[in-house]
Design a protein around this motif. Sequence first.
Motif, short mmCIF file in Angstrom:
data_model
loop_
_atom_site.label_atom_id
_atom_site.label_comp_id
_atom_site.label_asym_id
_atom_site.label_seq_id
_atom_site.Cartn_x
_atom_site.Cartn_y
_atom_site.Cartn_z
N LEU A 109 -7.53 14.11 -2.77
CA LEU A 109 -7.72 14.68 -1.43
C LEU A 109 -8.08 16.16 -1.50
CD1 LEU A 109 -4.94 12.90 0.64
CD2 LEU A 109 -7.40 12.50 0.69
N LEU A 110 -7.45 16.90 -2.40
CA LEU A 110 -7.80 18.32 -2.56
C LEU A 110 -9.26 18.48 -2.98
CD1 LEU A 110 -4.58 19.72 -4.25
CD2 LEU A 110 -5.55 20.45 -2.07
N HIS A 124 1.75 6.90 -6.87
CA HIS A 124 0.63 7.69 -7.38
C HIS A 124 0.35 8.91 -6.51
CE1 HIS A 124 -0.29 4.57 -10.30
NE2 HIS A 124 -0.04 3.70 -9.34
N ARG A 125 1.38 9.46 -5.90
CA ARG A 125 1.23 10.60 -4.99
C ARG A 125 0.50 11.78 -5.62
NH1 ARG A 125 3.73 12.35 0.04
NH2 ARG A 125 4.91 10.44 0.12
N PRO A 126 0.80 12.20 -6.87
CA PRO A 126 0.05 13.33 -7.45
C PRO A 126 -1.45 13.05 -7.56
CG PRO A 126 2.06 12.94 -8.70
CD PRO A 126 1.91 11.79 -7.74
N SER A 140 0.84 -1.21 0.00
CA SER A 140 0.00 0.00 0.00
C SER A 140 0.87 1.25 0.00
CB SER A 140 -0.92 0.01 1.22
OG SER A 140 -1.82 -1.06 1.18
N LEU A 141 1.95 1.23 0.79
CA LEU A 141 2.86 2.36 0.83
C LEU A 141 3.48 2.61 -0.54
CD1 LEU A 141 4.45 4.50 2.46
CD2 LEU A 141 6.15 2.72 2.90
N GLU A 142 3.95 1.57 -1.19
CA GLU A 142 4.55 1.71 -2.52
C GLU A 142 3.55 2.25 -3.53
OE1 GLU A 142 6.63 -1.72 -4.01
OE2 GLU A 142 7.44 -2.16 -2.01
#
Length: 162
Positions: free
Chosen positions: A109-110, A101-103, A94-96
């Motif tokens: 979330l925004l 896909h951070r962006p 899940s962390l990877e």
Amino acid sequence: MAKSRRLIWCLVILVILASFGAAAGFYLLYQEKAHAESADTFGEHMAQASTGAVEDTAPIYLKLEPFTVNLAEDNAGPRLLYAGLTLKLSDDASLETLEQHRPQVRNQLLLLLSDREAETLVSASGKKALAEDIVATLEDVLGPERPRIHIDDVLFTEFIVQ
């Protein structure tokens, strides 16, 4: 005769009280012994844990950069939210996935945060509902073709509604 009856009754009561006292003493002694045995068992378990016999995994956290968003307008006019989030994850996969896909994660979330009204965010129940919505949004953010993301908790490290 009345004196001897009174003496007999006093002796009977004294024997009964002594019996209760002895029973209480045996009970306390038994409880102390049982407590000592359970403490020994606990000590053995802790020794196993320290030698590695019982596997203990450290929690996995992903800290996200703080968000500053305009909230949905309400009676008080335009409002801002500044929120710092940390995600508690179940596994390294899940962390990877979230790191890769951070962006896309930040974008989702925004959008989710900017759709909220200030009145709903200032209460504890509003924050809990927001955390549940964040988990649901992020677990579905990448679609069905990707492995499922497992989020245990959303931790608000900073939270200002202005």
